[in-house]
Design a protein around this motif. Structure first.
Motif, short mmCIF file in Angstrom:
data_model
loop_
_atom_site.label_atom_id
_atom_site.label_comp_id
_atom_site.label_asym_id
_atom_site.label_seq_id
_atom_site.Cartn_x
_atom_site.Cartn_y
_atom_site.Cartn_z
N ILE A 129 0.89 -1.16 0.00
CA ILE A 129 0.00 0.00 0.00
C ILE A 129 0.93 1.21 0.00
CG2 ILE A 129 -1.72 1.31 1.28
CD1 ILE A 129 -2.72 -1.38 2.39
N ILE A 130 0.94 1.91 -1.13
CA ILE A 130 1.86 3.04 -1.31
C ILE A 130 1.06 4.32 -1.55
CG2 ILE A 130 3.72 1.58 -2.19
CD1 ILE A 130 2.91 2.38 -5.03
N ASN A 131 1.74 5.45 -1.44
CA ASN A 131 1.05 6.72 -1.72
C ASN A 131 1.16 7.04 -3.21
OD1 ASN A 131 3.56 7.98 -2.18
ND2 ASN A 131 3.68 8.75 -0.09
N GLU A 132 0.55 8.15 -3.62
CA GLU A 132 0.56 8.53 -5.04
C GLU A 132 1.96 8.81 -5.57
OE1 GLU A 132 -2.15 11.71 -5.84
OE2 GLU A 132 -3.88 10.54 -5.20
N GLY A 133 2.89 9.11 -4.68
CA GLY A 133 4.27 9.37 -5.06
C GLY A 133 5.11 8.11 -5.08
N MET A 134 4.48 6.95 -4.99
CA MET A 134 5.13 5.63 -5.07
C MET A 134 5.94 5.29 -3.82
SD MET A 134 3.74 5.29 -7.91
CE MET A 134 4.14 3.60 -8.12
N GLU A 135 5.71 5.99 -2.74
CA GLU A 135 6.48 5.79 -1.51
C GLU A 135 5.76 4.78 -0.61
OE1 GLU A 135 9.11 8.75 1.23
OE2 GLU A 135 7.07 9.38 0.77
#
Length: 120
Positions: free
Chosen positions: A77-83
């Motif tokens: 589960i990552i954020n929109e910035g791929m982090e």
């Protein structure tokens, strides 16, 4: 159309990894898959991806050690910035839940790179 042709017996769809290929004198193609052998005059091959989380043991250890968030399917589960977590960015198959099915190809890699760069 493919399903219709298959129902009509004009097309046979088989899934599997090609082990060997032989073309005989009559231009017939024989493929050996994991558990079967197929012979045909015309052959179309398509690529695909295994729907499994890449990385294996080392990734599982990292998930456990860093207590990284994962969906029920095991993917990050990552954020929109791929982090995934602070300073840990993902692309490729690990980015599928955010990028979608194209995450595993060149287009997906470019999309992930653009998002990572804009997040830095």
């Amino acid at each position: 159309q493919l399903s219709r042709l298959e129902r009509e017996g004009k097309l046979m769809i088989e899934n599997g990894e090609v082990q060997t290929t032989i073309i005989n004198q009559e231009n017939q193609i024989t493929l050996t898959l994991e558990n079967q052998e197929l012979t045909a005059e015309t052959l179309l091959l398509a690529t695909g991806f295994l729907p499994i989380l890449p990385g294996g043991h080392w990734l599982n250890e990292l998930i456990e050690k860093l207590q990284l968030k994962c969906a029920g399917c095991g993917y990050p589960i990552i954020n929109e910035g791929m982090e995934w977590c602070s300073h840990l960015y993902v692309s490729g198959p690990l980015a599928e839940l955010e990028i979608g099915p194209v995450a595993r190809n060149i287009s997906g890699a470019r999309m992930a790179a653009e998002r990572i760069v804009s997040n830095l």
